[in-house]
Design a protein around this motif. Structure first.
Motif: not given
Length: 423
Positions: A193-210
């Motif tokens: 779960a933390f891998a998904v959070l760190a690899g997908f969600m956090l970078p996505g927020l930084v890049e401005g994903k919805p």
């Protein structure tokens, strides 16, 4: 997808009719969950962040001046001396009070060095002999070396590796000792779960994903992985997953509305201020929205799997119970769970917000004004949104579990649907 629980009490094997009903129920669950899972994975692939940090200007507080290095060591003794060694007595008296220094033995070896301690650290939690600390070594930094009045070694932080590692080991041992293989699988699932959070969600927020879609997709992937990995592929787990998805949807809708309606923008947070200034792609309200959804995942998972399991256990104790009575019995358990879980969420957020609560109390502001203030409104909204989502997930999960358990139960005769409906 099997039942997920073995029985060694001498019950006869399920009848062919029961097996057929179980397979039909499992196929129905799969018909719903497989398309949802594939759609979620496809959205995850399409939204996967590139990893680029172009346009982000951020100076790390952990990058020292040229020539400076970060070191660590153990404190040998603590002394209070003049803040400006080498200065005249008149200059010292004009500069004010003394400073606290810690003579620290470097981990890399060598003689103890004199590290100056920040006043706030000296006051709370305090510095003691034997503490492990990290500090900034300025002896090779040109500017600091030229100014003899400047401290050459500056406290940065405590080294907490050993106590945190011991707590992590204790936590893992306790979980595995009590829950055994299921506990071990849950711990591994948590890492995923933390891998998904760190690899997908956090970078996505930084890049401005919805943020709303990002939170829903990431949270759904986390729940699918954790539930099946920890509890196995079974009808009860699939039922809990459907209830969890429903709760996530409710939480997401409320989070999106409340973030906008309550104008949550991270007021009073130094981290929000830093993030808003480093990139135009980063939305603070989007981060708050995503956080509102993520914060309720653990409790939501807890109540849905508990309700699903409760329905199965009640059915196995009395397989002749009608669907209506089974739902009513399970909801009595669910109501108790609702009360205790609402307390859990409220106290967890209150504990995290204690410094803010103390400040608000000292300001002597009216309670209503304090709860809706910029400092506390985010925690209040987080508590309310998470609570509504999990409360509504309980009857939905219970209803789904009752429907499925009547077709997948392993004890007692399985009656035709018509006769069950008139029971």
């Amino acid at each position: 997808m099997g039942h997920g629980q073995s029985h060694s009490h001498g019950e006869p094997d399920p009848s062919p009719q029961a097996m057929a009903l179980r397979r039909r129920a499992n196929r129905l669950l799969l018909a719903v969950l497989v398309p949802l899972t594939l759609l979620t994975l496809a959205a995850m692939v399409l939204m996967w962040p590139s990893g680029s940090r172009d346009g982000i200007t951020l100076t790390s507080p952990y990058s020292g001046a040229p020539g400076a290095t970060f070191e660590s060591g153990k404190i040998q003794r603590v002394v209070q001396e003049s803040c400006t060694p080498g200065a005249s007595q008149d200059a010292q008296s004009q500069r004010g009070s003394d400073c606290l220094f810690a003579f620290t033995e470097p981990d890399k070896g060598g003689s103890p060095v004199k590290v100056i301690i920040n006043p706030d650290v000296a006051k709370s939690p305090g510095i003691n002999t034997g503490d492990n600390i990290s500090y900034l070594d300025l002896t090779s930094s040109t500017g600091a070396a030229a100014n003899k009045a400047t401290p050459q070694y500056i406290f940065v932080d405590f080294v907490r590796t050993v106590p945190i590692l011991l707590l992590a080991i204790l936590y893992s041992v306790v979980v595995i000792a009590v829950a055994r293989w299921r506990g071990l699988r849950a711990l591994i699932g948590l890492l995923g779960a933390f891998a998904v959070l760190a690899g997908f969600m956090l970078p996505g927020l930084v890049e401005g994903k919805p943020p709303l879609l990002l939170a829903l997709v990431g949270s759904t992937v986390i729940m699918i992985g954790m539930l099946y990995f920890a509890h196995g592929f079974s009808a009860r787990t699939s039922t809990a997953l459907l209830g969890t998805m429903f709760g996530l949807g409710i939480t997401a809708v409320l989070a999106a509305w409340s973030t906008d309606a309550a104008n949550l923008w991270g007021a009073g947070s130094s981290e929000a201020s830093v993030l808003s200034n480093i990139s135009g792609n980063i939305s603070i309200s989007g981060i708050i929205l995503c956080g509102l959804i993520i914060s309720g995942l653990g409790v939501l998972n807890d109540v849905t799997i508990a309700q699903s399991s409760s329905v199965w256990e009640l059915y196995e104790l009395a397989p002749e119970t009608s669907a209506r009575d089974l739902f009513a019995s399970a909801m009595r358990i669910g109501r108790d769970h609702i009360a205790s879980t609402v307390y859990t969420i409220a106290f967890a957020y209150a504990g995290a917000a204690l410094p803010i609560m103390i400040l608000v109390m000292l300001y002597d502001r009216p309670l209503g004004e304090a709860l809706t203030s910029a400092e506390m409104s985010e925690e209040v909204v987080r508590t309310l949104v998470g609570s509504v989502g999990l409360v509504l997930a309980i009857p939905v999960t219970t209803f789904l579990a009752v429907l499925v358990v009547k077709a997948t139960g392993t004890k007692g005769p399985v009656l035709p649907a018509a006769s069950q409906g008139h029971k």
